[in-house]
Design a protein around this motif. Structure first.
Motif, PDB file in Angstrom:
ATOM      1  N   PHE A   1       4.593  -5.079  -1.908  1.00  0.00           N
ATOM      2  CA  PHE A   1       5.248  -5.211  -0.605  1.00  0.00           C
ATOM      3  C   PHE A   1       6.728  -5.390  -0.876  1.00  0.00           C
ATOM      4  O   PHE A   1       7.116  -6.180  -1.752  1.00  0.00           O
ATOM      5  N   ASP A   2       7.554  -4.616  -0.157  1.00  0.00           N
ATOM      6  CA  ASP A   2       8.991  -4.682  -0.415  1.00  0.00           C
ATOM      7  C   ASP A   2       9.719  -5.482   0.661  1.00  0.00           C
ATOM      8  O   ASP A   2      10.931  -5.398   0.779  1.00  0.00           O
ATOM      9  N   GLY A   3       8.967  -6.239   1.443  1.00  0.00           N
ATOM     10  CA  GLY A   3       9.557  -6.997   2.530  1.00  0.00           C
ATOM     11  C   GLY A   3       9.411  -6.260   3.850  1.00  0.00           C
ATOM     12  O   GLY A   3       9.541  -6.844   4.918  1.00  0.00           O
ATOM     13  N   GLU A   4       9.107  -4.973   3.737  1.00  0.00           N
ATOM     14  CA  GLU A   4       8.924  -4.189   4.958  1.00  0.00           C
ATOM     15  C   GLU A   4       7.618  -3.409   4.980  1.00  0.00           C
ATOM     16  O   GLU A   4       6.934  -3.349   5.981  1.00  0.00           O
ATOM     17  N   GLN A   5       7.327  -2.790   3.826  1.00  0.00           N
ATOM     18  CA  GLN A   5       6.157  -1.916   3.834  1.00  0.00           C
ATOM     19  C   GLN A   5       5.230  -2.174   2.652  1.00  0.00           C
ATOM     20  O   GLN A   5       5.651  -2.597   1.583  1.00  0.00           O
ATOM     21  N   LEU A   6       3.976  -1.862   2.928  1.00  0.00           N
ATOM     22  CA  LEU A   6       2.938  -2.067   1.938  1.00  0.00           C
ATOM     23  C   LEU A   6       2.771  -0.778   1.137  1.00  0.00           C
ATOM     24  O   LEU A   6       2.627   0.297   1.706  1.00  0.00           O
ATOM     25  N   LYS A   7       2.790  -0.896  -0.175  1.00  0.00           N
ATOM     26  CA  LYS A   7       2.779   0.294  -1.014  1.00  0.00           C
ATOM     27  C   LYS A   7       1.793   0.175  -2.163  1.00  0.00           C
ATOM     28  O   LYS A   7       1.241  -0.895  -2.423  1.00  0.00           O
ATOM     29  N   ILE A   8       1.608   1.284  -2.841  1.00  0.00           N
ATOM     30  CA  ILE A   8       0.715   1.303  -3.992  1.00  0.00           C
ATOM     31  C   ILE A   8       1.426   2.024  -5.134  1.00  0.00           C
ATOM     32  O   ILE A   8       2.152   2.996  -4.909  1.00  0.00           O
ATOM     33  N   LEU A   9       1.248   1.533  -6.329  1.00  0.00           N
ATOM     34  CA  LEU A   9       1.939   2.077  -7.495  1.00  0.00           C
ATOM     35  C   LEU A   9       1.033   3.048  -8.252  1.00  0.00           C
ATOM     36  O   LEU A   9      -0.078   2.691  -8.643  1.00  0.00           O
ATOM     37  N   LEU A  10       1.547   4.263  -8.442  1.00  0.00           N
ATOM     38  CA  LEU A  10       0.744   5.287  -9.128  1.00  0.00           C
ATOM     39  C   LEU A  10       1.562   5.871 -10.278  1.00  0.00           C
ATOM     40  O   LEU A  10       2.781   5.774 -10.295  1.00  0.00           O
ATOM     41  N   ILE A  11       0.870   6.495 -11.227  1.00  0.00           N
ATOM     42  CA  ILE A  11       1.591   7.174 -12.306  1.00  0.00           C
ATOM     43  C   ILE A  11       1.112   8.609 -12.454  1.00  0.00           C
ATOM     44  O   ILE A  11      -0.004   8.950 -12.072  1.00  0.00           O
ATOM     45  N   LYS A  12       1.991   9.385 -13.016  1.00  0.00           N
ATOM     46  CA  LYS A  12       1.623  10.763 -13.363  1.00  0.00           C
ATOM     47  C   LYS A  12       0.989  10.735 -14.729  1.00  0.00           C
ATOM     48  O   LYS A  12       1.595  10.306 -15.702  1.00  0.00           O
ATOM     49  N   ARG A  13      -0.222  11.193 -14.780  1.00  0.00           N
ATOM     50  CA  ARG A  13      -0.996  11.134 -16.009  1.00  0.00           C
ATOM     51  C   ARG A  13      -0.388  12.059 -17.062  1.00  0.00           C
ATOM     52  O   ARG A  13      -0.073  13.213 -16.784  1.00  0.00           O
ATOM     53  N   SER A  14      -0.295  11.531 -18.297  1.00  0.00           N
ATOM     54  CA  SER A  14       0.437  12.280 -19.319  1.00  0.00           C
ATOM     55  C   SER A  14      -0.468  12.861 -20.403  1.00  0.00           C
ATOM     56  O   SER A  14       0.014  13.300 -21.432  1.00  0.00           O
TER      57      SER A  14
ATOM     58  N   LEU B   1       3.854   4.824  -0.025  1.00  0.00           N
ATOM     59  CA  LEU B   1       3.308   4.152   1.150  1.00  0.00           C
ATOM     60  C   LEU B   1       1.795   4.286   1.090  1.00  0.00           C
ATOM     61  O   LEU B   1       1.271   5.340   0.725  1.00  0.00           O
ATOM     62  N   LEU B   2       1.128   3.231   1.492  1.00  0.00           N
ATOM     63  CA  LEU B   2      -0.322   3.193   1.349  1.00  0.00           C
ATOM     64  C   LEU B   2      -0.995   4.383   2.036  1.00  0.00           C
ATOM     65  O   LEU B   2      -1.992   4.912   1.546  1.00  0.00           O
ATOM     66  N   ASN B   3      -0.427   4.806   3.143  1.00  0.00           N
ATOM     67  CA  ASN B   3      -1.070   5.906   3.867  1.00  0.00           C
ATOM     68  C   ASN B   3      -0.577   7.287   3.443  1.00  0.00           C
ATOM     69  O   ASN B   3      -1.052   8.293   3.943  1.00  0.00           O
ATOM     70  N   GLU B   4       0.385   7.295   2.547  1.00  0.00           N
ATOM     71  CA  GLU B   4       0.934   8.590   2.149  1.00  0.00           C
ATOM     72  C   GLU B   4       0.737   8.865   0.666  1.00  0.00           C
ATOM     73  O   GLU B   4       1.444   9.679   0.077  1.00  0.00           O
ATOM     74  N   ALA B   5      -0.222   8.188   0.084  1.00  0.00           N
ATOM     75  CA  ALA B   5      -0.477   8.378  -1.342  1.00  0.00           C
ATOM     76  C   ALA B   5      -1.104   9.748  -1.574  1.00  0.00           C
ATOM     77  O   ALA B   5      -1.875  10.232  -0.736  1.00  0.00           O
ATOM     78  N   PRO B   6      -0.784  10.373  -2.679  1.00  0.00           N
ATOM     79  CA  PRO B   6      -1.359  11.687  -2.993  1.00  0.00           C
ATOM     80  C   PRO B   6      -2.819  11.544  -3.431  1.00  0.00           C
ATOM     81  O   PRO B   6      -3.290  10.444  -3.683  1.00  0.00           O
TER      82      PRO B   6
END
Lengths: 235, 235
Positions: free
Chosen positions: B21-34, B119-124
């Motif tokens: 949470f950045d103080g405004e929006q709830l997010k999720i952390l993802l990585i590009k698989r290598s 953004l939680l709702n815009e995750a790929p």
DNA sequence: GCAAAAGTGTTTCGGTTACACCCATGC
DNA sequence: GCATGGGTGTAACCGAAACACTTTTGC
């Protein structure tokens, strides 16, 4: 088939904490371990996950093989991954708890595999970290049963209110006011009163009830406060 | 060392769903698989459990290696054991969720390892069963946060009530009456009002609060109804 | 008739809900 | 002075808690 490079492979086990109710008392099913290490010590029902076997499926298989139990309530609750938990070889274990009506399966269980029911408070010491698993499973059941009607899984199709109350009292190691208990139950609408009585426990007899199964499924995931004011009971 | 006879060994992984949470929006952390398979596709933070490594420890290590995160809230919630979940090789995965304050770790995260906040709702779309894991993790967080004050783990030390309310509203995708919300919070006693205000979001400014950490620890396991009337929101 | 368990109501209390207006400030 | 978001109180309702006596029946 290609494989990931240079990664450690390990054993994966499942262990099942099997809670049972015989209409009077809450029990746990244990077996005498028949192989090394810790042969002849008491243990949970467990076994290894096969190379191409689903983990949930492995839990069901083990339950079936060792006890004849099928289509019982079975829920994964925690994975134990301490590298030293099994002294023989590195083994990670996925733990499940099951809730069953003891009478329904009495015959299968007692004969195979040295399985035995113990009163929950009188269980012997178990191997490895199995005592910890039992503790965690008890907590989990208490937690979940406070909010969802899972304890009905421990009862036969026909049961009485005093039985049900006794079950809740044992799970939470507390005493419950019977008037408030009945009121709460009625308000859920989950119970259907039958016409006959159980006369085995008293002269007057207690009416049998059964579950409204459709409503049970519908309401299963809703929060229902079966045990308000628990707070620190659950830990 | 002796080993169990003739049992299948397999790979064990951990995967972390990292909510921020950045103080405004709830997010999720993802990585590009290598690495193969599914190189360059989005994925959860994950890795294999080492031969002599504790599973919980592996989750912490992976979080640290890939993001620099340390001592964050991290909870194991489910083990995924479908034999076909990883097309490369049979791999069972123990899933964890983490709750963090995005600003606190901004620098470490963005530079290493192609990690990115969504953004939680815009995750790929994610690889394997990771979308399912995210769904399950969201449910678990909603469930737990309705009863325990875990959402504070997403906030900085100083935060405002409107921020907190917005966080709850995003987690439950609902709107909350602010008077009732504040009343409930006050009744927990968990908040300590500070003297300064956050003026970044409004002209008037909103008072900062901090957590009463001792009380937080004490009350953490008690049931507190943060979101009454949820019932079927949680599923 | 008496022991043993089943069943039944009421009152009090506290928490939950719904609801609308004033306040402080920067521009 | 006005637009923006922050902050405050009250009344109605509902579920939870505490509490004791009567009923039924087998012996």
């Amino acid at each position: 088939m290609a494989e990931y490079f240079n990664q450690a492979h390990l054993l994966l086990a499942v262990d099942c904490i099997i809670f049972g109710f015989d209409g009077e008392q809450l029990k746990i099913l244990l077996i005498k371990r028949s192989f090394e290490p810790a042969t002849d010590q008491w243990s949970l029902m467990g076994g290894f996950v096969g190379a191409n076997e689903d983990v949930d499926g492995a839990a069901q298989r083990i339950l079936l093989e060792l006890t004849g139990l099928k289509e019982v309530y079975l829920e994964q609750f925690k994975t134990y991954g301490d590298p030293n938990r099994d002294p023989m070889e590195r083994t990670v274990s996925v733990a499940y708890f099951a809730l069953i009506d003891i009478h329904k399966y009495e015959k299968q269980i007692s004969h195979n595999f040295h399985a035995e029911w113990f009163l929950l408070n009188e269980a012997p010491k178990l191997i490895f970290d199995h005592d910890q698993m039992v503790e965690d499973a008890k907590k989990k059941v208490r937690y979940k049963a406070a909010l969802h009607p899972i304890l009905f899984e421990l009862l036969p199709k026909k049961f009485t209110i005093p039985q049900l109350q006794s079950l809740y009292e044992q799970v939470y190691n507390t005493s419950i006011d019977n008037r408030n208990f009945i009121r709460k139950l009625s308000s859920t609408g989950l119970l259907i009163k039958l016409e006959d009585k159980d006369k085995s426990a008293s002269k007057r007899g207690a009416f049998y009830f059964k579950l409204d199964k459709d409503l049970y499924k519908t309401k299963f995931q809703s929060f229902i406060n079966f045990m308000p004011n628990l707070d620190n009971i659950i830990g």
